[in-house]
Each structure stands twice: as C-alpha cells, then as structure tokens.
Design a protein around this motif. Structure first.
Motif, mmCIF file in Angstrom:
data_model
loop_
_atom_site.group_PDB
_atom_site.id
_atom_site.type_symbol
_atom_site.label_atom_id
_atom_site.label_comp_id
_atom_site.label_asym_id
_atom_site.label_seq_id
_atom_site.Cartn_x
_atom_site.Cartn_y
_atom_site.Cartn_z
ATOM 1 N N TRP A 96 2.587 1.752 -3.432
ATOM 2 C CA TRP A 96 1.647 1.997 -4.353
ATOM 3 C C TRP A 96 1.268 3.605 -4.165
ATOM 4 C CZ3 TRP A 96 -0.205 1.309 -8.765
ATOM 5 C CH2 TRP A 96 -1.489 1.606 -9.388
ATOM 6 N N SER A 155 4.378 5.650 -5.296
ATOM 7 C CA SER A 155 4.391 5.528 -6.820
ATOM 8 C C SER A 155 3.488 6.581 -7.395
ATOM 9 C CB SER A 155 4.125 4.162 -7.446
ATOM 10 O OG SER A 155 2.672 3.854 -7.381
ATOM 11 N N GLN A 192 0.805 -1.292 0.094
ATOM 12 C CA GLN A 192 0.064 -0.258 -0.002
ATOM 13 C C GLN A 192 0.740 1.231 -0.049
ATOM 14 O OE1 GLN A 192 -3.182 0.128 -0.431
ATOM 15 N NE2 GLN A 192 -4.109 1.124 1.348
#
Length: 320
Positions: A287, A290, A284
């Motif tokens: 992500w 990112s 998580q």
C-alpha cells in the motif's frame, strides 16, 4: 497444529531476535534467571515453558505469541492494540515511547533494515529531540485526557528526564535504518501549526511558547531541507522523501529487517496498533509503495519541487 510445532516456532523466533553473537541458551539463562540444564530441557521440549516465562520472552524480544498461534489458523490475523497499564499519564506516555524504541531495537544493522511511513503530519521521530515541539505533543496528549488546566505554559512543564532521554533515542533510532521512505502530504506542517494556534487560543500554551515552537519549526524545516538535499541521514543510511499527489486517511508505517517485520497504524493521537502478520505486513508495504507511485521524490533530486515545498512550509510556519 501441535504443541511441539508451536514450541519449535517459538524457539526459531527467539533465535532470530536475540542480540547478534549471543547463544540462545545463555540468553535464556540470564533472562529467565534459571540454570543451564533447566533451559536445555525446555529447548529440547522435555519441559514446557511456563506462561510467565513466555510472557518475559515475548516482552523482551518482541515476539507475538498470538501471531505464532494465529499463523496456523485459517483467516485469522492478530493485532496488538498496546493497552496502557499505568494510571499516571507520564508513565503511560513513557510506555508508548518505550514500545517504539523496542521496535527500533529489534532491527539488526545487517544492511537490510527498512522503514516506510506515509503520513499527513510531521513524523514525531523527526522532531522528538526538539524540546518545545516534543513538549507540545505531550501537552496535546495530556489535554485529550482532560488533565491540562488553563492557563498553562510549556516552559513550566516539567517532563521526567527518562522521557526526554527516550525522545532523543527515538530520533536516533530512526536514523539507524539503512533505508527510510517518507511519503508526506504537501501541507505536512499545516496541521501542526493549526493545533498550535488552537491551543494558544485556549490559553493552553503561552505567547512565548508559540514563539519557541515557531523557532523550532523553522529549525526543523532547515534540517529537513538539508537532509532532503543529501538524500541520507548519514553515509549508508538513505533517506527518500516523497510528496503525495493524493490524500490518504491515516498514518501507515512498515518496519522490517531480514528477520523481523511489523506494520503500525496510528490510533488515539500518539499510540498505535500493530501486527507482525506476514500477510498484513505485505499488504501494508504494498500500500505504501503504491502511494509512492502517486508521489514526487524531492530528496536527492526534484530540486524545483523541493524548493517549492520548502517555501510553502515556510509560509505556513509564518502564520504563527
């Protein structure tokens, strides 16, 4: 995986979660309403914790027993879907808010607390202290359960005082994190405005409600502009706001400090399923980070982009 190993890990988790400065034995004595010697027998492994005792500990300290067991099972990750228990909608809603408050309550002010959130709508933690905006959120949720009749007015909606108090605490809880990262869609106010117009069209909110909501959205935007200019909620509590250049499908949140971490995925409008799995939490966090690489920072810098964003949201709010 042995029984003793599970008990040892449970004890280690309890030591991490108890309020700072408290002794574990004293905490369990007060929490489980039992004598000191009975507590020490459990901590030494001479007597097993009962199921009821573990349930109380899990609830009060936010320890996932499934997680402790699942950590030692190959390819097994556990999620809590936070099922509601009360048939009363206000009580069910209160359960949800209290769950979020407990998560913020687990964070220790040790300089390591972080909140990451990627969302395409305004985070409720930012407007939960606004009367009409929070009422509208509650109204939407009740409507989805088929309990709102037309015509309806938010001004006549009596919200229990404990919910109002929890809303304010939720707003305060977010601001206690040392670092908060928000990644937003550039039209973050649009979905909120569209829902207001839709509910007004169904006579689920009144014309005066719409004006109150518009006024509070304008106040919220002014507040967000001030926060983004400063780049902090208050001294020592940093705020980073990013505008995403790509779309994302859901609301992702990651909350952590030195001893605690949890990942949340928004479901069923205002509820969430979550996991304390180190594997899921790392995925998580990675992500959301990112998404930051595909986003523009507008807090504390990016003045031109910030001005453009604020102006765009003003025009969206003016649609009401």
């Amino acid at each position: 995986m042995t029984k003793n190993y599970i008990v040892k890990e449970l004890i280690n988790k309890m030591k991490e979660r108890i309020p700072q400065g408290q002794n574990l034995a004293n905490y369990l004595t007060d929490t489980l309403y039992m004598g000191k010697e009975a507590v020490y027998r459990r901590l030494r492994g001479e007597v097993a914790f009962t199921f009821d005792e573990i349930a109380v500990i899990s609830h009060n300290l936010g320890i996932s027993i499934d997680q402790i067991i699942g950590n030692h099972l190959t390819n097994r990750v556990t999620f809590d879907v936070n099922l509601l228990h009360s048939p009363n909608l206000f009580e069910s809603y209160y359960e949800i808010i209290e769950r979020y408050l407990r998560i913020f309550g687990f964070l220790k002010p040790d300089g390591n607390t972080e909140v990451y959130s990627a969302t395409n709508t305004i985070p409720f933690t930012l407007y939960s202290s606004y009367e009409y905006l929070s009422k509208f959120r509650l109204c939407r949720w009740i409507y989805q359960h088929g309990k709102v009749k037309t015509p309806n007015s938010l001004s006549e909606m009596n919200v229990p005082e404990k919910i109002v108090a929890s809303h304010k605490k939720l707003c305060e809880g977010l601001r206690k994190s040392e670092k908060t990262y928000f990644i937003w869609d550039s039209n973050v106010f649009l979905s909120f405005v569209k829902e207001i117009k839709y509910f007004a069209g169904l006579n689920l909110i009144s014309t005066s409600d719409v004006m109150y909501l518009k006024n509070e959205l304008q106040q919220l935007l002014i507040e967000l502009e001030q926060l983004s200019v400063k780049g902090e909620f208050s001294e020592g509590h940093e705020l980073y706001i990013y505008l995403s250049n790509i779309d994302f499908e859901a609301t992702y949140t990651y909350v952590a400090d030195k001893d605690f971490q949890i990942s949340l995925f928004r479901v069923y409008s205002i509820s969430s399923m979550d996991s304390q799995s180190p594997q899921i939490c790392q995925i998580q966090k990675n992500w959301i980070q990112s998404l930051r690489r595909h986003s523009t920072l507008i807090s504390g810098s990016g003045e031109a982009q910030r001005i453009e964003f604020i102006e765009k949201q003003k025009n969206i709010i003016d649609m009401l």
